[in-house]
Design an enzyme around this catalytic site. Structure first.
Site, PDB file in Angstrom:
ATOM      1  N   GLY A  10       0.841  -1.203   0.000  1.00  0.00           N
ATOM      2  CA  GLY A  10       0.000   0.000   0.000  1.00  0.00           C
ATOM      3  C   GLY A  10       0.869   1.243   0.000  1.00  0.00           C
ATOM      4  N   ARG A  71       0.876  -5.067  -5.041  1.00  0.00           N
ATOM      5  CA  ARG A  71       1.024  -6.216  -4.147  1.00  0.00           C
ATOM      6  C   ARG A  71       1.183  -7.420  -5.089  1.00  0.00           C
ATOM      7  NH1 ARG A  71      -0.656  -4.088   0.788  1.00  0.00           N
ATOM      8  NH2 ARG A  71      -2.400  -2.626   0.717  1.00  0.00           N
ATOM      9  N   ASP A 102       4.686  -4.286   6.050  1.00  0.00           N
ATOM     10  CA  ASP A 102       4.770  -5.675   6.478  1.00  0.00           C
ATOM     11  C   ASP A 102       4.965  -6.660   5.307  1.00  0.00           C
ATOM     12  OD1 ASP A 102       4.004  -7.558   8.879  1.00  0.00           O
ATOM     13  OD2 ASP A 102       2.828  -8.249   7.157  1.00  0.00           O
ATOM     14  N   THR A 125       4.504   2.749   5.460  1.00  0.00           N
ATOM     15  CA  THR A 125       3.138   2.242   5.629  1.00  0.00           C
ATOM     16  C   THR A 125       2.368   3.156   6.569  1.00  0.00           C
ATOM     17  OG1 THR A 125       1.776   0.482   6.621  1.00  0.00           O
ATOM     18  CG2 THR A 125       4.044   0.617   7.390  1.00  0.00           C
ATOM     19  N   ASP A 127       0.152   2.067   8.483  1.00  0.00           N
ATOM     20  CA  ASP A 127      -0.341   1.245   9.595  1.00  0.00           C
ATOM     21  C   ASP A 127       0.524   1.320  10.866  1.00  0.00           C
ATOM     22  OD1 ASP A 127      -2.241   0.418   7.776  1.00  0.00           O
ATOM     23  OD2 ASP A 127      -1.224  -1.452   7.287  1.00  0.00           O
ATOM     24  N   ASP A 129       2.841  -0.688  11.747  1.00  0.00           N
ATOM     25  CA  ASP A 129       2.808  -2.029  12.339  1.00  0.00           C
ATOM     26  C   ASP A 129       4.141  -2.768  12.199  1.00  0.00           C
ATOM     27  OD1 ASP A 129       2.640  -2.264   9.617  1.00  0.00           O
ATOM     28  OD2 ASP A 129       1.025  -3.734   9.601  1.00  0.00           O
ATOM     29  N   ARG A 171      -5.060  -2.158   8.905  1.00  0.00           N
ATOM     30  CA  ARG A 171      -4.962  -3.621   8.770  1.00  0.00           C
ATOM     31  C   ARG A 171      -5.210  -4.240  10.144  1.00  0.00           C
ATOM     32  NH1 ARG A 171      -1.002  -7.612   7.705  1.00  0.00           N
ATOM     33  NH2 ARG A 171       0.450  -6.263   8.791  1.00  0.00           N
TER      34      ARG A 171
HETATM   35  O1  F6P Z   1      -1.363  -1.413   4.645  1.00  0.00           O
HETATM   36  C1  F6P Z   1      -1.969  -0.219   4.293  1.00  0.00           C
HETATM   37  C2  F6P Z   1      -3.448  -0.407   4.108  1.00  0.00           C
HETATM   38  O2  F6P Z   1      -4.017   0.826   3.755  1.00  0.00           O
HETATM   39  C3  F6P Z   1      -4.185  -1.006   5.307  1.00  0.00           C
HETATM   40  O3  F6P Z   1      -4.444  -0.055   6.314  1.00  0.00           O
HETATM   41  C4  F6P Z   1      -5.401  -1.562   4.640  1.00  0.00           C
HETATM   42  O4  F6P Z   1      -5.919  -2.651   5.388  1.00  0.00           O
HETATM   43  C5  F6P Z   1      -4.893  -2.024   3.315  1.00  0.00           C
HETATM   44  O5  F6P Z   1      -3.693  -1.316   3.066  1.00  0.00           O
HETATM   45  C6  F6P Z   1      -5.833  -1.808   2.151  1.00  0.00           C
HETATM   46  O6  F6P Z   1      -5.250  -2.353   1.027  1.00  0.00           O
HETATM   47  P1  F6P Z   1      -5.770  -2.130  -0.459  1.00  0.00           P
HETATM   48  O7  F6P Z   1      -5.473  -0.707  -0.843  1.00  0.00           O
HETATM   49  O8  F6P Z   1      -4.997  -3.102  -1.255  1.00  0.00           O
HETATM   50  O9  F6P Z   1      -7.241  -2.376  -0.435  1.00  0.00           O
END
Ligand code: F6P
Length: 322
Positions: A10, A71, A102, A125, A127, A129, A171
């Site tokens: 992300g 991803r 992560d 990130t 998050d 985390d 997340r």
């Molecule tokens: O890891 C960053 C994040 O924004 C999280 O907070 C969230 O759960 C996820 O990515 C959403 O991912 P995507 O943009 O692939 O839906």
């Protein structure tokens, strides 16, 4: 020396500031730097181009990532990793700078178990985390975005005497919820690091009803164990059918926007530190900042530990929402 740089997973505000710092530090040291588009997926596909100092002009203030991100499922396969390694060899890339969260570091651990390429990571990130750093690039901006949004929600909630359940990202980490909730004076904050007792939440709403406190804001992390804003909202409606209840999922607005000064400075410090580490042979580590000092943590340890939220903080929330 020729190094490659990528952003993965992300996106987060400040990634561009980090790319800028890496490229400029490389130019300063007369190292060639190659951008790899769309993270590990672009590495597999050999989507690699030479970067100059002008490529990173006027980007420090921009959200997103000029390198784009992805991803990559293919990178988790043996064939995908082999293709990625072959592409690096083809372009003569002798070192890597990885910016991500992560998933990026999990990918790095798998890849470097099989292939030897010196690499340094940066925590990118929203998050927050990851272990080995007090802050991650993009977290501060995301929390500020959430705070601005929740303040606005409180205005309309106040006007209508409504209860709002606001879901923020993170997340399976609760930092965005915790700190945006505290900053907005939320009546309740639900995070995955603490088991949510819905009876307690309902009791607090009941208590507020009885003392005619009409506005009630609940900030929930998307990863909360009770299940997220939909389930929480429905449970509240079932118990208080006459109460005007609304929900709002803030979603991806938390990922965009111009980075705060804190994220720009963090990204600049870490981008510079990452290149210096790579040159010094301090590799397969993530550069982070702890107690205002740059520290380096092996990739495997960055993702190993569970982040903990202190009991004091949780108790404080309880006290301040009385
Ligand atoms: O890891 C960053 C994040 O924004 C999280 O907070 C969230 O759960 C996820 O990515 C959403 O991912 P995507 O943009 O692939 O839906």
């Amino acid at each position: 020396m020729r190094i490659g740089i990528l952003t993965s997973g992300g996106d987060s505000p400040g990634m561009n500031a980090a790319i800028r710092a890496v490229v400029r530090t490389c130019v300063y040291h007369k190292i060639e730097v190659y951008g790899i588009r769309r993270g590990y997926q672009g590495m597999i596909e050999g989507d690699i181009f030479k970067m100059e100092t002008t490529d990173v002009s006027n980007i420090i203030q921009r959200g997103g990532t000029i390198l784009k991100t992805a991803r990559s499922k293919e990178f988790m396969t043996e064939e995908g990793m082999q293709k990625a390694y072959d592409a690096l060899q083809l372009h003569g890339i002798e070192g890597l700078i990885l910016i991500g969260g992560d998933g990026t570091f999990r990918g790095a651990v798998h890849f470097f178990e099989r292939f030897t390429v010196p690499a340094v990571g940066l925590p990118g990130t929203i998050d927050k985390d990851l272990s080995g750093t007090d802050f991650t690039i993009g977290y501060d901006t995301a929390v500020n975005t959430a705070v601005q949004a929740i303040d606005k929600i409180r205005d309309t909630a106040e006007a209508h005497d409504r209860l709002f359940v606001v879901e923020v990202m993170g997340r399976d980490a609760g930092y965005i919820a915790l700190n945006s909730g505290i900053a907005c004076g939320a009546e309740d904050i639900l995070i995955p690091e603490q088991v949510t007792n819905m009876d307690d939440v309902l009791e607090r709403i009941d208590h507020d009803e009885k003392r005619k406190k009409t506005v009630h804001i609940i900030v929930t992390a998307e990863g909360d164990d009770f299940g997220g804003s939909k389930e929480i909202t429905q449970t509240i409606k079932d118990r208080f059918p006459d109460k005007d209840v609304r929900m709002c999922v803030l979603g991806h607005i938390q990922r965009g926007g111009s980075p705060t000064y804190a994220d720009r400075v963090l990204a600049s410090r870490l981008g510079y530190a990452a290149v210096e580490a790579l040159l010094a042979g301090n590799t397969q580590v993530m550069a982070g900042i702890m107690n205002d000092k740059v520290v380096y943590t092996p990739f495997a340890n960055v993702i190993k530990e569970e982040a903990a939220i202190s009991d004091d903080m949780l108790e404080m929330i309880r006290v301040l929402s009385v």
